[in-house]
Design an enzyme around this catalytic site. Structure first.
Site, mmCIF file in Angstrom:
data_model
loop_
_atom_site.group_PDB
_atom_site.id
_atom_site.type_symbol
_atom_site.label_atom_id
_atom_site.label_comp_id
_atom_site.label_asym_id
_atom_site.label_seq_id
_atom_site.Cartn_x
_atom_site.Cartn_y
_atom_site.Cartn_z
ATOM 1 N N TRP A 58 -34.417 37.700 -6.902
ATOM 2 C CA TRP A 58 -35.076 37.673 -8.103
ATOM 3 C C TRP A 58 -34.099 38.523 -9.180
ATOM 4 O O TRP A 58 -34.234 38.101 -10.116
ATOM 5 C CB TRP A 58 -36.581 38.454 -7.934
ATOM 6 C CG TRP A 58 -37.148 38.422 -9.368
ATOM 7 C CD1 TRP A 58 -38.034 37.589 -9.945
ATOM 8 C CD2 TRP A 58 -37.032 39.451 -10.438
ATOM 9 N NE1 TRP A 58 -38.358 37.961 -11.343
ATOM 10 C CE2 TRP A 58 -37.996 39.150 -11.406
ATOM 11 C CE3 TRP A 58 -36.517 40.743 -10.235
ATOM 12 C CZ2 TRP A 58 -38.097 39.966 -12.527
ATOM 13 C CZ3 TRP A 58 -36.724 41.896 -11.117
ATOM 14 C CH2 TRP A 58 -37.363 41.433 -12.337
ATOM 15 N N HIS A 59 -33.836 39.498 -8.667
ATOM 16 C CA HIS A 59 -32.823 40.329 -9.652
ATOM 17 C C HIS A 59 -31.619 39.678 -10.112
ATOM 18 O O HIS A 59 -30.997 39.844 -11.217
ATOM 19 C CB HIS A 59 -32.542 41.546 -9.049
ATOM 20 C CG HIS A 59 -33.636 42.661 -9.111
ATOM 21 N ND1 HIS A 59 -34.655 42.868 -7.983
ATOM 22 C CD2 HIS A 59 -33.981 43.746 -10.044
ATOM 23 C CE1 HIS A 59 -35.306 43.759 -8.502
ATOM 24 N NE2 HIS A 59 -35.059 44.338 -9.431
ATOM 25 N N GLY A 60 -31.023 38.735 -9.398
ATOM 26 C CA GLY A 60 -29.709 38.127 -9.783
ATOM 27 C C GLY A 60 -29.354 37.291 -8.623
ATOM 28 O O GLY A 60 -29.618 37.223 -7.219
#
Length: 380
Positions: free
Chosen positions: A230-232
């Protein structure tokens, strides 16, 4: 999925099958990670019959586009926010003071502490770790741990304060996470709106702890792996999530057999170990690639006791090290002290508040960099 992960999958497909598909020219919409999760919570809560739909489409759009936390959180649940739309707006004197207290604290965390140590020390070391000593690599790791906390919790404080000024309550997003005595506790204190979202809409949906120990460990692992993604769209974020997922599963497994005594001394040891594991994981979160992260790890591994060298380095980066120290001291202040500071601010007469604001804006102006530093979580 298209905006965030198309090029990630194309790159990995090309690598795995020796192909040469062209990457798409995709501009990532601002705040997409946050408002996507917010709208998902709305959809899922209505599907589960835990929430009644908004009365009008405009009300739904207002929930999605509420600007204070739109681009970097907290991730607001529809069940927390939408009922407030239909209540009479109010702002008490106490709420007004609390909002100002949060905004002031957030600005100091972000502009004075986070930005200064980032520009003047942490970024330099992570850009070329082999050009710096083992001690500088170690201190840059500690520096980034407090930098990302001050940056992100600072944004959250400002967002919550701005929302409160407009009459809307947003949930707290941080509760002194580095005071955690385990990784499980850490995720109850760090980015609370994300960790609780992953728990309620992913971990529990996968079965949680209802289908035996092995499935529980797998569910914890998958939840944190997807939390990392989700963060990247980058394998280093996935690896960061995997490390935390393994730690959560490890704690759950051994917690069945090992019961540590509950006393102050044991908790301090647990806090120190937990913090250093989290700081180690941050290396992969911060570094531009795996190679850089392992360079930092390798350099720290060469650390030797050389107090003269350490003193020389600390004097060279005196202001940076002072701010790192202030950041950690601020973070570890007891809740009673913070509550006392808030009460003192609330009781301060208006003229003194004005003087305090002037002093704080002067400090921010004096320490601000020439080029504005975006919040770290803007990239997500």
């Amino acid at each position: 999925g298209y905006f965030k992960y198309t090029n990630f999958f194309i790159e990995n497909f090309n690598w795995a099958f020796d192909r040469n598909f062209k990457l798409e020219n995709i501009i990532l919409p601002v705040g997409i990670s946050f408002y996507t999760f917010q709208t998902l919570s709305y959809t899922i809560d209505i599907y589960r019959k835990d929430l009644k739909p908004a009365k009008t489409f405009i009300d739904f759009l207002f929930f999605v586009s509420f600007f204070p936390q739109l681009v970097a959180g907290p991730i607001v649940r529809a069940s927390d926010f939408i009922p407030q739309i239909y209540q009479k707006l109010k702002l008490t004197k106490e709420e007004f003071n609390n909002a100002l207290f949060l905004i002031i604290g957030g600005l100091l965390k972000k502009v004075v502490i986070s930005d200064y140590i980032s520009i003047n020390f942490v970024d330099r070391v992570f850009d070329a770790p082999n050009s710096y000593s083992a001690f500088e690599n170690l201190m840059a790791s500690y520096g980034y741990a407090i930098q990302i906390y001050c940056d992100f919790s600072g944004y959250s404080d400002i967002a919550i304060g701005l929302a409160l000024l407009m009459g809307f309550w947003l949930p707290p997003n941080f509760r002194t996470p580095y005071q955690s005595a385990s990784i499980t506790e850490f995720w109850k204190r760090w980015h609370i709106s994300l960790s609780s979202w992953l728990r309620d809409y992913l971990y529990i949906a996968l079965g949680g702890n209802r289908n035996g120990n092995f499935r529980t460990y797998v569910n914890l692992f998958l939840t944190m792996l997807l939390g990392g993604l989700w963060h990247g769209a980058n394998w280093k974020f996935v690896f960061w999530g995997i490390l935390h997922g393994l730690a959560l599963a490890f704690e759950r497994f051994f917690g069945q057999f090992i019961k540590l005594p509950k006393n102050y001394f044991v908790r301090i040891i647990q806090i120190v170990l937990t913090f250093h594991f989290v700081a180690f994981c941050w290396l992969f979160f911060r570094a531009k690639d795996f190679s850089t992260a392992f360079q930092v790890v390798n350099n720290i591994g060469k650390l030797t006791l050389d107090f003269n060298q350490w003193q020389t380095i600390m004097m060279g980066y005196k202001n940076v090290f002072i701010l790192i120290l202030i950041g950690f001291v601020w973070h570890f202040l007891p809740n009673k002290v913070i509550a006392g500071m808030r009460n003192l601010f609330n009781a301060t007469p208006l003229p003194l508040k004005a003087v305090l604001f002037g002093l704080i804006f002067w400090i921010i102006y004096a320490t601000a960099s020439a080029v504005p530093q975006p919040f770290i979580y803007f990239q997500f």
